[in-house]
Design a protein around this motif. Structure first.
Motif, mmCIF file in Angstrom:
data_model
loop_
_atom_site.group_PDB
_atom_site.id
_atom_site.type_symbol
_atom_site.label_atom_id
_atom_site.label_comp_id
_atom_site.label_asym_id
_atom_site.label_seq_id
_atom_site.Cartn_x
_atom_site.Cartn_y
_atom_site.Cartn_z
ATOM 1 N N GLN A 155 -5.297 -2.831 -23.151
ATOM 2 C CA GLN A 155 -5.670 -3.176 -21.785
ATOM 3 C C GLN A 155 -4.700 -4.189 -21.186
ATOM 4 O O GLN A 155 -4.325 -4.087 -20.011
ATOM 5 C CB GLN A 155 -7.098 -3.726 -21.746
ATOM 6 N N ALA A 156 -4.286 -5.169 -21.986
ATOM 7 C CA ALA A 156 -3.341 -6.178 -21.497
ATOM 8 C C ALA A 156 -2.030 -5.530 -21.081
ATOM 9 O O ALA A 156 -1.481 -5.834 -20.011
ATOM 10 C CB ALA A 156 -3.107 -7.238 -22.570
ATOM 11 N N HIS A 157 -1.546 -4.622 -21.908
ATOM 12 C CA HIS A 157 -0.278 -3.968 -21.583
ATOM 13 C C HIS A 157 -0.421 -3.075 -20.356
ATOM 14 O O HIS A 157 0.481 -3.025 -19.515
ATOM 15 C CB HIS A 157 0.219 -3.160 -22.785
ATOM 16 N N GLN A 158 -1.538 -2.376 -20.257
ATOM 17 C CA GLN A 158 -1.740 -1.530 -19.097
ATOM 18 C C GLN A 158 -1.759 -2.358 -17.811
ATOM 19 O O GLN A 158 -1.192 -1.956 -16.790
ATOM 20 C CB GLN A 158 -3.043 -0.736 -19.219
ATOM 21 N N LYS A 159 -2.387 -3.512 -17.871
ATOM 22 C CA LYS A 159 -2.436 -4.380 -16.690
ATOM 23 C C LYS A 159 -1.046 -4.873 -16.308
ATOM 24 O O LYS A 159 -0.701 -4.934 -15.130
ATOM 25 C CB LYS A 159 -3.385 -5.560 -16.955
ATOM 26 N N VAL A 160 -0.247 -5.242 -17.319
ATOM 27 C CA VAL A 160 1.118 -5.693 -17.027
ATOM 28 C C VAL A 160 1.954 -4.540 -16.476
ATOM 29 O O VAL A 160 2.732 -4.722 -15.532
ATOM 30 C CB VAL A 160 1.780 -6.313 -18.283
ATOM 31 N N ASN A 161 1.788 -3.349 -17.034
ATOM 32 C CA ASN A 161 2.503 -2.189 -16.501
ATOM 33 C C ASN A 161 2.152 -1.953 -15.035
ATOM 34 O O ASN A 161 3.020 -1.637 -14.211
ATOM 35 C CB ASN A 161 2.183 -0.939 -17.327
ATOM 36 N N GLU A 162 0.875 -2.098 -14.703
ATOM 37 C CA GLU A 162 0.442 -1.941 -13.321
ATOM 38 C C GLU A 162 1.012 -3.051 -12.436
ATOM 39 O O GLU A 162 1.379 -2.808 -11.278
ATOM 40 C CB GLU A 162 -1.080 -1.929 -13.243
ATOM 41 N N ALA A 163 1.105 -4.259 -12.990
ATOM 42 C CA ALA A 163 1.665 -5.378 -12.235
ATOM 43 C C ALA A 163 3.141 -5.161 -11.940
ATOM 44 O O ALA A 163 3.619 -5.479 -10.840
ATOM 45 C CB ALA A 163 1.467 -6.687 -13.004
ATOM 46 N N ILE A 164 3.872 -4.614 -12.908
ATOM 47 C CA ILE A 164 5.303 -4.329 -12.698
ATOM 48 C C ILE A 164 5.473 -3.353 -11.540
ATOM 49 O O ILE A 164 6.276 -3.576 -10.626
ATOM 50 C CB ILE A 164 5.936 -3.773 -13.987
ATOM 51 N N ALA A 165 4.702 -2.270 -11.575
ATOM 52 C CA ALA A 165 4.799 -1.274 -10.504
ATOM 53 C C ALA A 165 4.397 -1.884 -9.163
ATOM 54 O O ALA A 165 5.071 -1.669 -8.135
ATOM 55 C CB ALA A 165 3.926 -0.070 -10.829
ATOM 56 N N GLN A 166 3.325 -2.669 -9.148
ATOM 57 C CA GLN A 166 2.844 -3.251 -7.903
ATOM 58 C C GLN A 166 3.832 -4.264 -7.331
ATOM 59 O O GLN A 166 3.972 -4.392 -6.105
ATOM 60 C CB GLN A 166 1.487 -3.913 -8.117
ATOM 61 N N MET A 167 4.518 -4.991 -8.206
ATOM 62 C CA MET A 167 5.535 -5.942 -7.754
ATOM 63 C C MET A 167 6.596 -5.245 -6.915
ATOM 64 O O MET A 167 6.968 -5.718 -5.833
ATOM 65 C CB MET A 167 6.179 -6.627 -8.958
ATOM 66 N N PHE A 168 7.072 -4.107 -7.403
ATOM 67 C CA PHE A 168 8.066 -3.346 -6.641
ATOM 68 C C PHE A 168 7.472 -2.876 -5.317
ATOM 69 O O PHE A 168 8.111 -2.997 -4.256
ATOM 70 C CB PHE A 168 8.569 -2.152 -7.451
ATOM 71 N N ILE A 169 6.268 -2.348 -5.357
ATOM 72 C CA ILE A 169 5.621 -1.841 -4.140
ATOM 73 C C ILE A 169 5.461 -2.953 -3.112
ATOM 74 O O ILE A 169 5.719 -2.756 -1.919
ATOM 75 C CB ILE A 169 4.257 -1.202 -4.488
ATOM 76 N N ASN A 170 5.045 -4.147 -3.561
ATOM 77 C CA ASN A 170 4.866 -5.274 -2.649
ATOM 78 C C ASN A 170 6.167 -5.681 -1.967
ATOM 79 O O ASN A 170 6.157 -6.251 -0.869
ATOM 80 C CB ASN A 170 4.283 -6.480 -3.394
ATOM 81 N N LEU A 171 7.280 -5.396 -2.626
ATOM 82 C CA LEU A 171 8.596 -5.717 -2.065
ATOM 83 C C LEU A 171 9.166 -4.568 -1.242
ATOM 84 O O LEU A 171 10.312 -4.640 -0.780
ATOM 85 C CB LEU A 171 9.572 -6.070 -3.195
ATOM 86 N N GLY A 172 8.370 -3.520 -1.064
ATOM 87 C CA GLY A 172 8.841 -2.371 -0.309
ATOM 88 C C GLY A 172 9.787 -1.489 -1.089
ATOM 89 O O GLY A 172 10.582 -0.733 -0.507
#
Length: 264
Positions: A155-172
């Motif tokens: 679960q921890a890794h899945q959350k970090v993986n989602e955070a990585i993707a979301q970081m890019f999305i937040n930056l456009g």
């Protein structure tokens, strides 16, 4: 354009760049060698990083060739000296070079950081000679997946993986940009000669795991800001990057080789 690692401490960023080289240079060199790179070629590398591929291309093309390295920060390649190397600091969208000048243009893990990546690709194609080769290597972070059976660890890794993707999305930006590269080149009349898609399934303490652990440490605040992962999740991710018993698909790399038409 904002580079995600721009605020990273210089020594830490240099070490991260060296980890990238250690993990990927062997395959990058093999891909470029397969294009037929030879003495006398004129080459361009966008995003020279710590300079290993720049130096290798300089040796491959010999004294009669030329290699241009472009980066927003050339500090890491300043110590590299060769008569056939030209280093340019700046934003590729602001740099003007001769059209139809280069036999080979290479870039690795650069375009994913650029909002106007398609515009950059169009510009690189203009710089390329008719019949010249474009080699682009870009990641797909949406393919990341933990293999660990432990609920907490997974679960921890899945959350970090989602955070990585979301970081890019937040930056456009597009976290799966590598998947788009073949279609973008095709739309711009580049003949696709080769596409290599490699999932990086690795255990902790491997080169790629160390790279991703180092990246997580540098980008922890950005990951937390996405609200997809906690500080504890990120620490578990970092700890497992050194744990040889933990396996993960960290992400995938899409390497694309395309050739400019002679009539372009």
């Amino acid at each position: 354009m904002e580079y995600i690692f721009e605020s990273a401490e210089q020594n830490a960023e240099f070490e991260r760049m060296k980890l990238i080289e250690g993990a990927f240079d062997e395959q990058t060199k093999a891909i470029i060698q397969n294009t037929g790179i030879a003495p006398g070629w004129r080459c361009l590398e966008l995003g020279s990083g710590a300079g290993s591929i720049l130096k290798w291309m300089s040796f491959s093309i010999g004294n009669k060739g030329k290699v241009v390295g472009i980066d927003k920060n050339i500090k890491f390649i300043e110590p590299i000296h060769a008569n056939n190397i030209n280093k340019i600091q700046g934003d590729i969208l602001d740099i003007e070079l001769e059209n139809n000048e280069f036999d080979l243009i290479h870039s690795r893990y650069v375009l994913i950081h650029i909002k106007e990546a398609e515009k950059v690709i169009k510009k690189l194609i203009k710089f390329l000679k008719p019949g010249g080769v474009l080699v682009l290597e870009e990641p797909d972070f949406t393919s990341a997946r933990a293999i660990e059976d432990s609920l907490l660890q997974g679960q921890a890794h899945q959350k970090v993986n989602e955070a990585i993707a979301q970081m890019f999305i937040n930056l456009g930006l597009n976290p799966s940009f590598g998947l788009k590269v073949p279609l973008i080149l095709q739309k711009n009349k580049i003949k696709i000669e080769r596409v290599i898609g490699e999932q990086h399934l690795c255990c902790g303490n491997s080169k790629i795991a160390k790279l991703m652990g180092r990246s997580a440490a540098a980008l922890k605040d950005k990951y937390i800001k996405t609200q997809k992962a906690s500080e504890q999740d990120i620490q578990i991710y970092i700890d497992n990057s050194a744990n040889e018993d933990f396996w993960e698909i960290y992400y995938s790399t899409i390497s694309v080789v395309g050739r400019k038409n002679f009539w372009s």
